[in-house]
Design an enzyme around this catalytic site. Structure first.
Site: not given
Length: 255
Positions: A24, A203
């Site tokens: 990500d 996250d």
């Protein structure tokens, strides 16, 4: 319960021949900024990712809620495989055309309605991603309730094929047609990713789909930043552990 990782050696050995690595972007590779345009990607990080991509024979991809053009702007001049807009826009190899979801007229009408409703509101950033719309309220936290009400009204009008997702000081309306987990599965079915073991770093709540997919595919899922509930197998509190692991991978070092 996820294992808390405090040392880079607790992560999987950075094997360039056996792994497929997915990261990500916002909150994982780089800090979240007040606005999407405010995020800066250091040249040193790009160099590390370039080396990691090459050592993995291309089996490295960014998986993000950002649009593909925005990702390319951020990481210029580097190019990577990428799943953008939560997998609604996927490019399996750098330089190849992207596969993308096609929004219908009703969805575009709701995007336009929301953009008109919130454009010009102080502190609110409207991000039209073509395949989704995100409303950022980091600079106007008091607007969160109003934003969520309007997004859910749009979702109700559109029907069950759409969802509202909540991130870090943003909320988004998108189709259910893809998520970060379906994106990871898409990559893993295609060369150069196929036949490797996926390792996914994320996250946020939207990364939970990818954690689940990585687990099901016999891979490793790592959440960057502590969280009480996660499908990730491992959690690292310090992003520097991720950076060190990527540097080891880029150098061909196993520690």
């Amino acid at each position: 319960m996820a294992e808390l990782v405090s040392d880079v050696l607790d992560l999987p050995p950075p094997d360039p021949d056996g792994l497929a690595v997915f990261c990500d972007v916002d909150g994982t590779l780089v800090d979240i900024a007040d606005t999407p345009e405010g995020v800066h990607v250091p040249g040193e990080l790009r160099a590390t990712l370039d080396s990691a991509r090459d050592r993995l024979s291309g089996a490295f991809a960014l998986v993000t809620g950002r649009g593909l053009a925005d990702v390319e702007r951020m990481f210029e001049p580097s190019r990577y495989a990428a799943a953008a807009v939560h997998g609604l826009e996927i490019r399996t190899r750098p330089g190849e055309p992207a596969e993308s979801y096609r929004p219908d007229a009703a969805f575009r009408a709701e995007i336009d309605r929301l953009a008109e409703r919130f454009s010009g509101r102080e502190g609110i950033l409207v991000e039209d991603k073509t395949y989704a719309i995100a409303l950022h309220f980091r600079l106007a936290p008091e607007a969160e309730g109003d934003i969520l009400i309007e997004l859910h009204r749009s979702r109700t009008r559109l029907g069950g094929a759409f969802q509202v997702i909540e991130g870090k000081k943003l909320a988004e309306l998108k189709p259910l047609a893809a998520n970060k987990g379906s994106a990871l599965r898409h990559f893993m079915a295609e060369p150069p990713f196929a036949g490797r073991r996926p390792v996914y770093f994320g996250d946020d709540t939207t990364d939970e789909y990818a954690f689940e997919a990585a687990n099901e595919l016999g891979g490793v899922s790592v959440r960057v930043g502590a969280h009480s509930e996660t499908r990730a197998q491992m959690v690292v509190d310090d992003r520097q552990i991720l950076y060190t692991w990527l540097q080891m991978l880029s150098r061909g070092s196993s520690g």
